[in-house]
Design a protein around this motif. Structure first.
Motif, mmCIF file in Angstrom:
data_model
loop_
_atom_site.group_PDB
_atom_site.id
_atom_site.type_symbol
_atom_site.label_atom_id
_atom_site.label_comp_id
_atom_site.label_asym_id
_atom_site.label_seq_id
_atom_site.Cartn_x
_atom_site.Cartn_y
_atom_site.Cartn_z
ATOM 1 N N SER A 610 15.487 131.269 39.913
ATOM 2 C CA SER A 610 14.414 130.416 40.423
ATOM 3 C C SER A 610 13.069 130.749 39.785
ATOM 4 O O SER A 610 12.677 131.914 39.696
ATOM 5 C CB SER A 610 14.293 130.559 41.942
ATOM 6 N N GLY A 611 12.403 129.690 39.341
ATOM 7 C CA GLY A 611 11.058 129.842 38.786
ATOM 8 C C GLY A 611 10.001 129.285 39.713
ATOM 9 O O GLY A 611 8.841 129.143 39.324
ATOM 10 N N ASN A 612 10.401 128.930 40.951
ATOM 11 C CA ASN A 612 9.444 128.556 41.983
ATOM 12 C C ASN A 612 8.981 129.837 42.662
ATOM 13 O O ASN A 612 9.800 130.585 43.203
ATOM 14 C CB ASN A 612 10.084 127.609 43.004
ATOM 15 N N ARG A 613 7.688 130.082 42.637
ATOM 16 C CA ARG A 613 7.204 131.401 43.024
ATOM 17 C C ARG A 613 6.274 131.354 44.233
ATOM 18 O O ARG A 613 5.392 130.500 44.328
ATOM 19 C CB ARG A 613 6.464 132.049 41.848
ATOM 20 N N ILE A 614 6.499 132.293 45.142
ATOM 21 C CA ILE A 614 5.637 132.468 46.316
ATOM 22 C C ILE A 614 4.523 133.434 45.957
ATOM 23 O O ILE A 614 4.786 134.570 45.555
ATOM 24 C CB ILE A 614 6.446 133.010 47.511
ATOM 25 N N ASN A 615 3.287 132.975 46.074
ATOM 26 C CA ASN A 615 2.122 133.843 45.865
ATOM 27 C C ASN A 615 1.582 134.233 47.239
ATOM 28 O O ASN A 615 0.903 133.454 47.897
ATOM 29 C CB ASN A 615 1.047 133.111 45.066
ATOM 30 N N GLY A 616 1.928 135.424 47.680
ATOM 31 C CA GLY A 616 1.528 135.858 49.016
ATOM 32 C C GLY A 616 0.027 136.069 49.133
ATOM 33 O O GLY A 616 -0.632 136.511 48.191
ATOM 34 N N GLN A 617 -0.515 135.732 50.293
ATOM 35 C CA GLN A 617 -1.923 135.973 50.610
ATOM 36 C C GLN A 617 -2.001 137.143 51.587
ATOM 37 O O GLN A 617 -1.222 137.222 52.537
ATOM 38 C CB GLN A 617 -2.545 134.727 51.238
ATOM 39 N N ASN A 618 -2.934 138.035 51.362
ATOM 40 C CA ASN A 618 -3.059 139.254 52.172
ATOM 41 C C ASN A 618 -1.755 140.061 52.116
ATOM 42 O O ASN A 618 -1.137 140.357 53.135
ATOM 43 C CB ASN A 618 -3.420 138.923 53.624
ATOM 44 N N CYS A 619 -1.358 140.394 50.895
ATOM 45 C CA CYS A 619 -0.139 141.183 50.663
ATOM 46 C C CYS A 619 -0.489 142.667 50.675
ATOM 47 O O CYS A 619 -0.845 143.224 49.625
ATOM 48 C CB CYS A 619 0.497 140.802 49.329
ATOM 49 N N TYR A 620 -0.395 143.272 51.836
ATOM 50 C CA TYR A 620 -0.778 144.679 51.957
ATOM 51 C C TYR A 620 0.448 145.547 52.212
ATOM 52 O O TYR A 620 1.205 145.310 53.161
ATOM 53 C CB TYR A 620 -1.807 144.857 53.064
ATOM 54 N N ALA A 621 0.637 146.524 51.334
ATOM 55 C CA ALA A 621 1.777 147.437 51.440
ATOM 56 C C ALA A 621 1.295 148.801 51.908
ATOM 57 O O ALA A 621 0.166 149.210 51.617
ATOM 58 C CB ALA A 621 2.475 147.553 50.087
ATOM 59 N N ILE A 622 2.159 149.508 52.629
ATOM 60 C CA ILE A 622 1.850 150.870 53.068
ATOM 61 C C ILE A 622 2.506 151.836 52.083
ATOM 62 O O ILE A 622 3.697 151.696 51.769
ATOM 63 C CB ILE A 622 2.371 151.127 54.489
ATOM 64 N N THR A 623 1.747 152.781 51.595
ATOM 65 C CA THR A 623 2.280 153.726 50.611
ATOM 66 C C THR A 623 3.102 154.809 51.296
ATOM 67 O O THR A 623 2.896 155.119 52.479
ATOM 68 C CB THR A 623 1.150 154.373 49.802
ATOM 69 N N THR A 624 4.031 155.371 50.556
ATOM 70 C CA THR A 624 4.889 156.419 51.119
ATOM 71 C C THR A 624 4.113 157.701 51.405
ATOM 72 O O THR A 624 4.579 158.555 52.158
ATOM 73 C CB THR A 624 6.050 156.721 50.160
ATOM 74 N N LYS A 625 2.922 157.838 50.811
ATOM 75 C CA LYS A 625 2.087 159.018 51.066
ATOM 76 C C LYS A 625 1.066 158.772 52.174
ATOM 77 O O LYS A 625 0.194 159.604 52.410
ATOM 78 C CB LYS A 625 1.352 159.429 49.787
ATOM 79 N N ALA A 727 6.219 136.004 43.531
ATOM 80 C CA ALA A 727 5.535 135.981 42.230
ATOM 81 C C ALA A 727 4.935 137.352 41.982
ATOM 82 O O ALA A 727 3.788 137.610 42.324
ATOM 83 C CB ALA A 727 4.453 134.909 42.225
ATOM 84 N N THR A 728 5.738 138.238 41.419
ATOM 85 C CA THR A 728 5.227 139.573 41.124
ATOM 86 C C THR A 728 4.282 139.512 39.936
ATOM 87 O O THR A 728 4.465 138.717 39.011
ATOM 88 C CB THR A 728 6.384 140.539 40.811
ATOM 89 N N ASN A 729 3.266 140.341 39.966
ATOM 90 C CA ASN A 729 2.260 140.326 38.917
ATOM 91 C C ASN A 729 2.798 140.921 37.625
ATOM 92 O O ASN A 729 3.451 141.969 37.638
ATOM 93 C CB ASN A 729 1.026 141.128 39.359
ATOM 94 N N ASN A 730 2.515 140.244 36.541
ATOM 95 C CA ASN A 730 2.852 140.799 35.240
ATOM 96 C C ASN A 730 1.909 141.950 34.908
ATOM 97 O O ASN A 730 0.776 142.006 35.398
ATOM 98 C CB ASN A 730 2.741 139.726 34.157
ATOM 99 N N ASP A 731 2.369 142.839 34.097
ATOM 100 C CA ASP A 731 1.519 143.934 33.629
ATOM 101 C C ASP A 731 0.565 143.367 32.582
ATOM 102 O O ASP A 731 0.993 142.915 31.513
ATOM 103 C CB ASP A 731 2.383 145.050 33.033
ATOM 104 N N GLU A 732 -0.717 143.373 32.895
ATOM 105 C CA GLU A 732 -1.709 142.770 32.002
ATOM 106 C C GLU A 732 -1.728 143.443 30.633
ATOM 107 O O GLU A 732 -1.954 142.779 29.617
ATOM 108 C CB GLU A 732 -3.103 142.846 32.644
#
Length: 771
Positions: A610-625, A727-732
């Motif tokens: 699939s090339g239909n991509r979800i661009n999440g808004q307020n995508c906040y992840a908790i770090t393992t540390k 829609a994961t961000n590409n490495d710029e």
């Protein structure tokens, strides 16, 4: 007219009517506690208008009196602007008896708030319109002056003074009054020949003293220093923001001061008693020293439970406090905060949760402020890595991104990270992100209340990395008659599709470089294995991409005089449209361009996924540390509740909450018109239903009126959401390497294989160094 209104003073987390310094203070320290130095403790006064009252505009604070204007409706004269004085000690509101009418004017309105001279007289600058016997209108300007009791002392026509050479018309952006009663107006030109902004200086009687060219078409802010010097800020040539003195004696701009922080939303420069200036950049408050040309950050707004994007007024008080008036435009609430500089050791600290992002936006600030006010245990502190106050360089963004990534992998890792910018696949492969599934299972926000497709999109392996509050959909759409009903395609598929229609453009902008970006939009990571630190850009799939992109033009010509983009799509001259959908009217408008059934086929991928991509808004992840995962989740959870989402979370995106998404679709399927108590539309004089477009899109040669969405259109968007992936961000850095090296092939200097070999070497080195 006088009214009394109770003042509600709110001390942040106060335990009694006494100011207890067990509050969360605000400062610039990071870390888990703030025990040294000074912080600013807020005391809030609720200024939210009562039901039936209008919101205040152009506020000015003098002592305990707040002066402001409101617009009120008069059945005879229409909308009127009145000024009020609000005594913040007694709560008494008094209408100021100011006669703002201009004799002979059809209408008039103030150009700014009230200003006061050294004798406490009130000065108001007016914009008025007058018409002659033939009905021709002319713009006029007046300076009005009143004494403290409201008696009119002056009504001076300043129209000639406001005229700027070569400008079609003019208007005042800001007004200040110096210690001699002289009035300084920041005047900009309008129309096609606007030109530079000028400082127009009038004497106490409204007579023109000078028109001073500022050398720029936009003044960021204007104010008066403690010694009476009038100052402006503007963007200088190669020096960023600079502060200039207004030299009235020579009728020119005077001494320049560099190193001034960028000011947010324009406005006033606020002087401090020691000769400095306060500057609001939207997230922080700075103190700028004119003598040393240095700036010191004195506080971060969210640490003071204030949204810096909402700040309307800042003033220093004689007792050393800072008064800040802010307005939440979403909820139409207003409050005045008195900030008191306090020893940090006297302020009981909460547990600090650091949130790392590139930029701090208005919605994030609002969410943090609400959470911090409500939580007795935790305090979220935003750490933004892209600093707008520093000078721009070509590597500024990448340097900030590198600093953010370094922080995430360091021992001083932030508790929460914003996934809007970083490479999620890389973070997951390094085990940096916590699984949020257990927290969601035990949350007051139930998993079944959220869209499972969005949760699945942000589940990598068995790890739910984030729960976005909303999302948009990025996709490519075209005619079903040409694409069929497919929901995905490969790179080879789009190559074959383009070959079928050689006389049409694939996209509106179809250059070699733009097509390379399109093909790699969601495929670049097909050539990178982050888990093993390997890449494969020498594959035939990548060579096919290079060869396909090389069939397009070097640059796309933009014909301003030719047919519009929608017109070309409707006539089949452009085959595809890459879009970002965030509401139903967007989908309807783009569909009308094709004028027949459409297919959302998505971006091409190497494997046909699939090339239909979800661009999440307020995508906040908790770090393992993360040191306080429970507190970090409490913040994320607060943004997923219905009321916060209703207020600001779903304004520019689809909501992850099923109930809010259903509500938005129901609204989309309702007609815009006039209806009776049974829901039936009223009929006009011709017997036609009184239904109006929800919105209209107009180009010079194409127009579309958007009415209620059909159930089929809503279902098409639901199906699109169900099939989309994250829609994961590409490495710029990787994309930059590819674009840089591909130019040698596009320009005929190297073969596709030679270019692929160089890209393979450079990217492999980069991945190895950053694994």
């Amino acid at each position: 007219m006088k009214r009394k209104n109770g003042i509600k003073r709110i001390l942040a987390f106060a335990l009694a009517a006494v100011l207890i310094l067990s509050l969360a203070g605000c400062g610039k320290d990071e870390g888990q506690s703030v025990a040294e130095g000074f912080v600013y403790v807020p005391e809030f006064v609720d200024l939210t208008p009562e039901e039936g009252e209008d919101s205040m505009n152009d506020p000015t604070l003098r002592g305990e009196s707040l002066y402001y204007s409101v617009y009120e409706w008069n059945e005879e004269t229409g909308s009127e602007q009145k000024y009020y004085c609000w005594n913040l000690t007694t709560g008494e509101k008094t209408v100021m008896p100011l006669d703002l009418k201009i004799e002979g004017a059809d209408w008039s309105y103030p150009m700014s708030g009230l200003n006061f001279d050294q004798d406490n007289n009130i000065i108001c600058m007016m914009n008025a319109s007058k018409s002659d016997e033939s009905g021709n209108y002319s713009q006029t300007f007046y300076m009005l002056k009143f004494d403290a009791e409201g008696n009119k002392l002056l009504e001076q026509d300043i129209t000639e003074a406001m005229k700027l050479e070569g400008s079609d018309n003019s208007y005042a952006q800001a007004v200040v009054v110096d210690k001699e009663g002289r009035v300084y107006l920041n005047v900009s030109g309008g129309g096609m020949n606007g030109g530079n902004s000028f400082i127009v200086v009038l004497d106490a009687e409204g007579k023109l003293l000078a028109q001073i060219d500022t050398g720029t078409d936009w003044i960021s802010a204007m104010g008066i220093a403690a010694d009476g010097t009038v100052l402006i800020t503007r963007y200088g040539n190669g020096v960023g923001m600079e502060c200039l003195e207004v030299d009235l004696a020579n009728k020119s701009m005077g001494k320049s001061h560099e190193g001034v922080p960028n000011s947010y939303n324009s406005g006033s420069l606020i002087s401090t008693p020691d000769g400095g200036l306060l500057v609001n950049d939207g997230t922080r408050l700075w103190k700028y020293d004119l003598a040393t040309e240095t700036a010191e950050e004195i506080l971060t707004w969210t640490d003071c439970d204030i949204n810096g994007s909402y700040v309307q007024m800042i003033q220093t008080l004689e007792d050393g406090r800072i008064a800040v008036l802010s307005r939440n435009w979403s909820s139409n609430t207003q409050e005045l905060a008195y900030l008191t500089r306090t020893e940090a050791a006297k302020v009981t600290q909460k547990q600090i949760i650091t949130l790392a992002t590139m930029w701090s936006n208005q919605d994030l600030q609002e969410a943090v402020v609400k959470f911090n006010k409500q939580s007795d245990t935790y305090k979220v502190r935003i750490v933004a890595y892209y600093d707008d106050s520093t000078e721009w360089t070509e590597t500024k963004y990448q340097d900030a991104m590198t600093a953010l990534n370094n922080a995430i992998t360091s021992s001083n890792c932030p508790d929460i990270i914003d996934l809007s910018y970083g490479n999620v696949n890389s973070y997951v492969s390094k085990g940096l992100l916590m699984d949020l599934s257990p927290y969601l299972e035990n949350s007051s926000v139930k998993r079944e209340d959220l869209l499972e497709s969005v949760l699945d999109a942000y589940t990598f392996g068995d790890t739910l990395v984030c729960v976005p509050t909303g999302f948009t959909i990025s996709t490519i759409m075209g005619r079903t008659s040409q694409l069929g009903n497919r929901t995905s395609w490969t790179i080879k598929d789009i190559m074959e599709f383009a070959a079928q229609y050689p006389d049409a453009k694939l996209f509106n902008y179809s250059s070699k470089g733009s097509m390379l970006s399109t093909c790699l939009q969601y495929s670049s990571e097909a050539f990178i294995d982050y888990n093993n630190g390997k890449c494969n850009f020498e594959s035939q799939d990548f060579l096919d991409i290079l060869e396909f992109c090389n069939t397009f033009e070097t640059e796309t010509d933009w014909d301003r005089e030719g047919e519009s983009f929608p017109k070309q799509i409707s006539e089949g001259k452009i085959l595809l449209n890459d879009v970002s959908l965030w509401e139903m009217t967007e989908m309807q408008m783009y569909s009308l361009m094709f004028n027949e059934p459409v297919t959302f086929i998505g971006y091409p991928t190497v494997d046909g996924s699939s090339g239909n991509r979800i661009n999440g808004q307020n995508c906040y992840a908790i770090t393992t540390k993360c040191k306080n995962p429970d507190g970090a989740w409490a913040f994320i959870e607060s943004m997923l509740q219905y009321e916060p989402q209703k207020e600001y979370g779903g304004m520019n995106n689809f909501s992850i909450r099923k109930d809010m998404l259903d509500e938005s679709f129901e609204m989309a399927m309702k007609e815009n018109g006039s209806f009776d108590e049974n829901g039936e539309p009223y009929l006009d004089e011709n017997g036609e239903p009184m239904i109006w477009p929800k919105t209209t899109w107009m180009y010079n040669d194409w127009e579309a009126e958007i009415y209620a969405a059909t159930p089929e259109q809503v279902q098409a968007v639901r199906d699109l959401i169900d099939t989309a992936v994250a829609a994961t961000n590409n490495d710029e850095t990787v994309l930059t390497i590819i674009q840089e090296e591909a130019q040698a092939y596009f320009e005929g200097q190297k073969s596709a294989q030679d270019v692929a070999n160089v890209i393979q070497s450079r990217v492999q080195t980069y991945i190895s160094e950053n694994s």
